[in-house]
Design a protein around this motif. Sequence first.
Motif, short mmCIF file in Angstrom:
data_model
loop_
_atom_site.label_atom_id
_atom_site.label_comp_id
_atom_site.label_asym_id
_atom_site.label_seq_id
_atom_site.Cartn_x
_atom_site.Cartn_y
_atom_site.Cartn_z
N SER A 38 0.84 -1.19 0.00
CA SER A 38 0.00 0.00 0.00
C SER A 38 0.88 1.25 0.00
O SER A 38 2.09 1.18 0.28
N LEU A 39 0.28 2.39 -0.31
CA LEU A 39 1.03 3.64 -0.27
C LEU A 39 1.50 3.96 1.14
O LEU A 39 2.56 4.57 1.33
N ASN A 40 0.72 3.56 2.14
CA ASN A 40 1.13 3.77 3.53
C ASN A 40 2.45 3.06 3.82
O ASN A 40 3.34 3.61 4.48
N GLU A 41 2.57 1.83 3.32
CA GLU A 41 3.81 1.07 3.55
C GLU A 41 5.00 1.73 2.85
O GLU A 41 6.11 1.79 3.39
N ILE A 42 4.77 2.22 1.62
CA ILE A 42 5.85 2.90 0.89
C ILE A 42 6.24 4.19 1.61
O ILE A 42 7.42 4.53 1.74
N ALA A 43 5.23 4.91 2.12
CA ALA A 43 5.51 6.16 2.84
C ALA A 43 6.34 5.88 4.09
O ALA A 43 7.24 6.64 4.43
N ASN A 44 6.04 4.80 4.79
CA ASN A 44 6.81 4.44 5.99
C ASN A 44 8.24 4.06 5.64
O ASN A 44 9.16 4.34 6.41
N ARG A 45 8.43 3.42 4.50
CA ARG A 45 9.78 3.00 4.11
C ARG A 45 10.62 4.18 3.62
O ARG A 45 11.83 4.22 3.86
N THR A 46 9.99 5.11 2.92
CA THR A 46 10.74 6.18 2.27
C THR A 46 10.71 7.50 3.03
O THR A 46 11.50 8.40 2.73
N ARG A 47 9.78 7.63 3.99
CA ARG A 47 9.58 8.90 4.70
C ARG A 47 9.07 9.99 3.76
O ARG A 47 9.20 11.18 4.06
N VAL A 48 8.54 9.62 2.62
CA VAL A 48 7.96 10.59 1.68
C VAL A 48 6.45 10.66 1.96
O VAL A 48 5.79 9.64 2.06
N PRO A 49 5.88 11.87 2.08
CA PRO A 49 4.44 11.99 2.36
C PRO A 49 3.60 11.28 1.30
O PRO A 49 3.95 11.26 0.12
N ILE A 50 2.46 10.71 1.73
CA ILE A 50 1.60 9.96 0.82
C ILE A 50 1.12 10.85 -0.33
O ILE A 50 1.02 10.40 -1.47
N ARG A 51 0.81 12.12 -0.04
CA ARG A 51 0.30 12.99 -1.10
C ARG A 51 1.32 13.16 -2.22
O ARG A 51 0.97 13.30 -3.40
N HIS A 52 2.61 13.13 -1.87
CA HIS A 52 3.65 13.24 -2.90
C HIS A 52 3.78 11.93 -3.68
O HIS A 52 4.01 11.96 -4.89
N LEU A 53 3.64 10.80 -3.00
CA LEU A 53 3.67 9.51 -3.70
C LEU A 53 2.51 9.40 -4.68
O LEU A 53 2.67 8.91 -5.80
N GLU A 54 1.33 9.86 -4.25
CA GLU A 54 0.17 9.82 -5.14
C GLU A 54 0.39 10.72 -6.35
O GLU A 54 0.02 10.36 -7.48
N ALA A 55 0.99 11.89 -6.14
CA ALA A 55 1.25 12.81 -7.25
C ALA A 55 2.24 12.20 -8.24
O ALA A 55 2.10 12.38 -9.46
N ILE A 56 3.23 11.46 -7.75
CA ILE A 56 4.18 10.79 -8.64
C ILE A 56 3.48 9.71 -9.44
O ILE A 56 3.67 9.61 -10.66
N GLU A 57 2.65 8.90 -8.80
CA GLU A 57 1.97 7.82 -9.50
C GLU A 57 1.03 8.33 -10.59
O GLU A 57 0.86 7.69 -11.62
N THR A 58 0.41 9.48 -10.36
CA THR A 58 -0.54 10.04 -11.33
C THR A 58 0.10 11.10 -12.23
O THR A 58 -0.61 11.74 -13.01
N SER A 59 1.42 11.29 -12.10
CA SER A 59 2.16 12.28 -12.91
C SER A 59 1.65 13.69 -12.72
O SER A 59 1.72 14.53 -13.62
#
Length: 291
Positions: A38-59
């Motif tokens: 999940s994005l939560n797990e990636i956020a915990n591993r990378t310390r990158v906020p979920i909103r930024h991960l979502e923005a990367i996934e959707t370009s």
Amino acid sequence: MDNREQEEIEAAKADEGQTAFQSVGAKLRAKREAEGLSLNEIANRTRVPIRHLEAIETSEYSALPGSTYTVGFTKSYAKALGLDDVAIAAEMRGELEQGGYQGMVARAPAYEPTDPARVPPRWLAWSAAGLAVALVAAYFVWRSFALSPDATPTESIKTVAEASIKDQPKPDAATAIDPAGEVVIAAREAVWVKIYDADNKRLYEQEMQPGDRFTVPANANNPMIVTGRPQVLEVTIGGKPVPALGTGERSIADVGVSAAALLARKANTSPAPASGAKSAGSAVPPTSGTR
């Protein structure tokens, strides 16, 4: 083969070329879902906020703080998935350049809520508190003597007030920071950091790992820092800590990290706990690679 058949073949090839392209964000999302993460797990591993991960996934790159941050976040994301983070970062740079996002830069406001230069020194606060205590004590002494006409309260009030003020802490000269001291920036957690001078010459750009340290060159021309997580950095001048550069509520950029600039921001604070950082030195610590 008539013209119509030829046109259909060319259209099919064009569609195939379009479907063959996959954005970096789509690749990362596909890999994450294939791994069942999940994005939560990636956020915990990378310390990158979920909103930024979502923005990367959707370009949605306009929702990110800047092109340098975007590449750094993407590299951390790829590394968390076990992908070639260097190759993924190169793809992201190309994608940003094609989309016209290559030059975007995040800017922090000129005044930050956490600016310690606007916080009164601790000794001043203690002195004010001591004066208030002295006034309260003087009032009660005066009141007690007022109920006894034969007593002389003046001397007692003076004694209590002087004793209260005398006991207040004074500024400790031993904690004074040498303005010519060496400025060292250490990381408590993984964090991307870029340090550059007034001529925009890059002095340091790395994803620091816990314990990594960087010594700001003493002869640098107005060195400044940009980072998205200033709260995980510990800054010292001549081995003595100074207040954090920010709380992490927003990224910072163009914040001076010379001794003079840091002392202009500094409030008289207690020493911070030891960070357990690696041995000091101005050499760039080995990390996963320079962006």
